[in-house]
Design an enzyme around this catalytic site. Structure first.
Site, short mmCIF file in Angstrom:
data_model
loop_
_atom_site.label_atom_id
_atom_site.label_comp_id
_atom_site.label_asym_id
_atom_site.label_seq_id
_atom_site.Cartn_x
_atom_site.Cartn_y
_atom_site.Cartn_z
N THR A 1 1.00 -1.20 -0.05
CA THR A 1 0.08 -0.03 -0.04
C THR A 1 0.86 1.48 0.01
O THR A 1 1.95 1.09 0.77
CB THR A 1 -0.88 0.03 1.36
N ARG B 1 -14.32 -6.88 -0.22
CA ARG B 1 -13.70 -6.86 1.03
C ARG B 1 -12.88 -5.68 1.02
O ARG B 1 -12.44 -5.09 0.13
CB ARG B 1 -12.36 -8.00 0.77
N VAL B 2 -12.75 -5.02 2.39
CA VAL B 2 -12.31 -3.88 2.76
C VAL B 2 -11.12 -4.15 3.71
O VAL B 2 -11.21 -4.73 4.57
CB VAL B 2 -13.41 -2.90 3.26
N GLY B 3 -10.14 -3.52 3.54
CA GLY B 3 -8.70 -3.73 4.29
C GLY B 3 -8.60 -2.75 5.28
O GLY B 3 -9.80 -1.61 5.52
N ASP B 4 -7.39 -2.50 6.06
CA ASP B 4 -7.51 -1.55 7.10
C ASP B 4 -6.97 -0.03 6.27
O ASP B 4 -7.32 0.97 6.99
CB ASP B 4 -5.82 -1.99 7.85
N THR C 1 0.86 -0.27 6.60
CA THR C 1 0.82 -1.31 5.55
C THR C 1 1.07 -2.56 5.92
O THR C 1 1.62 -2.73 7.09
CB THR C 1 1.75 -0.91 4.44
N GLY C 2 0.37 -3.53 5.29
CA GLY C 2 0.43 -4.94 5.69
C GLY C 2 -0.61 -5.76 5.47
O GLY C 2 -1.71 -5.40 4.76
N ASP C 3 -1.04 -6.65 6.57
CA ASP C 3 -2.08 -7.77 6.52
C ASP C 3 -3.37 -7.07 7.17
O ASP C 3 -3.67 -7.13 8.40
CB ASP C 3 -1.44 -9.06 7.22
N GLY C 4 -4.02 -6.48 6.14
CA GLY C 4 -5.01 -5.38 6.74
C GLY C 4 -6.20 -6.06 7.31
O GLY C 4 -6.80 -5.73 8.49
C1 SD4 Z 1 -4.86 -4.29 2.79
N1 SD4 Z 1 -3.32 -2.93 4.22
O1 SD4 Z 1 -5.76 -4.02 1.91
C2 SD4 Z 1 -3.87 -3.35 2.72
C3 SD4 Z 1 -2.68 -3.85 1.87
C4 SD4 Z 1 -1.24 -3.51 2.08
O2 SD4 Z 1 1.01 -3.91 2.29
O3 SD4 Z 1 -0.96 -2.40 2.97
N2 SD4 Z 1 -0.40 -4.21 1.93
O4 SD4 Z 1 -4.72 -5.15 3.57
#
Ligand code: SD4
Length: 321
Positions: free
Chosen positions: A166, A195-198, A218-221
């Site tokens: 992200t 689906r909505v992430g963080d 950023t990461g596993d939302g």
């Molecule tokens: C998500 N956090 O949609 C985002 C993706 C992301 O590094 O940041 N990846 O889960």
């Protein structure tokens, strides 16, 4: 003036934001222009942002994006937005022109059209690369259907750990004491429809409060959103904790809570003086466009007076002890 952004592909965004600030733009204008530069470039789509980002499981791009300014903690976000290659600009319009804070799905698209954004279809939002990645995903899905259910679960867990990127950006104008944060992503590759992430969630993917500063994540939302990490970092900075300690402490606290189920996450932050910080669990990250591997989480930072051009820094994975 200063800026900080997630991953190496924040470099072009910060270059544009820096130029805009030097020309006298507000930090929100600089932030938007910086993120747009990456969103609208098909070549950076492989980083899962904007045009050329990876679509959902049905082959359709659904973007998440948001902006937040420290002045009055104003916020606007869009989630699962279809058809607009520069979702962060729609998020800004939500903040400035809508009576709501977040719009999702068809409602977000209808708002974008109302605001004069041209609607695009998959034909132009896809690049050759994103289409080929999607075809491979479909093929893999078909193969997986033949595999045992247990194996399938394990594989999807592994996929989840690696397929995230992200663009998160923070821009500070020290002279006017204004700070702005923004995020943009096409989200987890081949995610479920809707689906909505963080990323677009205030406190999750971003937070800005001029009483403390701003943070982006950023990461596993799907996992990160449970912990409001950006909000936590900004609250710590409000209490006088420096951004570096705050970011690492938040990652450490989450890690301690989650234990061996820890997921991939990274944070960058900036206080109102332009001091920056980062924290992450990323052990290695491969820049798919550059073909270079970083031992840790790379991010880009530029602070006027400290460095004349934006530089790539690498944050090692935070240790538990
Ligand atoms: C998500 N956090 O949609 C985002 C993706 C992301 O590094 O940041 N990846 O889960």
């Amino acid at each position: 003036m200063a800026a900080i952004g997630t991953w190496t592909f924040a470099l072009p965004a910060i270059k544009v934001a820096k130029r805009k600030l030097e020309e006298g733009s507000s930090c929100l204008d600089a932030l938007e222009a910086g993120i747009n530069a990456v969103e609208d470039d098909g070549a950076t789509g492989r980083y899962l942002v904007g045009r050329g980002g990876y679509p959902n499981a049905k082959g359709v791009h659904e973007f998440d994006a948001a902006v937040m300014v420290g002045e009055g903690c104003r916020y606007g976000g869009v989630a699962a937005l279809r058809g607009v290659a520069t979702p962060v600009s729609v998020a800004r319009r939500v903040m400035e022109k809508s009576s709501h804070s977040m719009l999702v799905g068809p409602g977000a698209t209808a708002f974008a059209v109302e605001q004069g954004f041209p609607l695009e279809t998959s034909d132009t939002l896809h690049t050759e690369e994103s289409l080929s990645a999607f075809r491979k995903f479909l093929q893999k899905q078909a193969d997986e259907a033949r595999a045992r259910a247990e194996e399938k679960m394990q594989r999807s867990k592994e996929e989840k750990k690696t397929g995230h990127d992200t663009l998160g950006l923070i821009v500070l104008d020290k002279k006017s004491s204004r700070i702005a944060a923004g995020v943009s992503t096409s989200g987890a590759p081949f995610k479920a429809e809707g689906r909505v992430g963080d990323s677009p969630l205030p406190g999750g993917g971003l937070y800005a409060d001029d009483a403390g500063g701003a943070a982006v994540a950023t990461g596993d939302g799907d996992n990160m959103m449970r912990f409001c990490p950006s909000f936590q970092v900004v609250q710590m900075m409000r209490q006088g904790i420096d951004p570096q300690t705050a970011c690492r402490e938040v990652v450490k606290q989450i890690h301690q809570k989650v234990g061996t189920d820890m997921f991939e996450m990274a944070l960058v932050a900036m206080d109102m003086k332009g001091c920056t910080g980062s924290g992450s669990t990323v052990l290695t990250w491969e820049d798919v466009c550059e073909g270079k591997t970083y031992e840790g989480f790379p991010y880009v930072r530029w602070v006027e007076g400290e460095c004349s051009e934006p530089i790539i820094c690498v944050e090692p994975a935070t240790k538990l002890t």
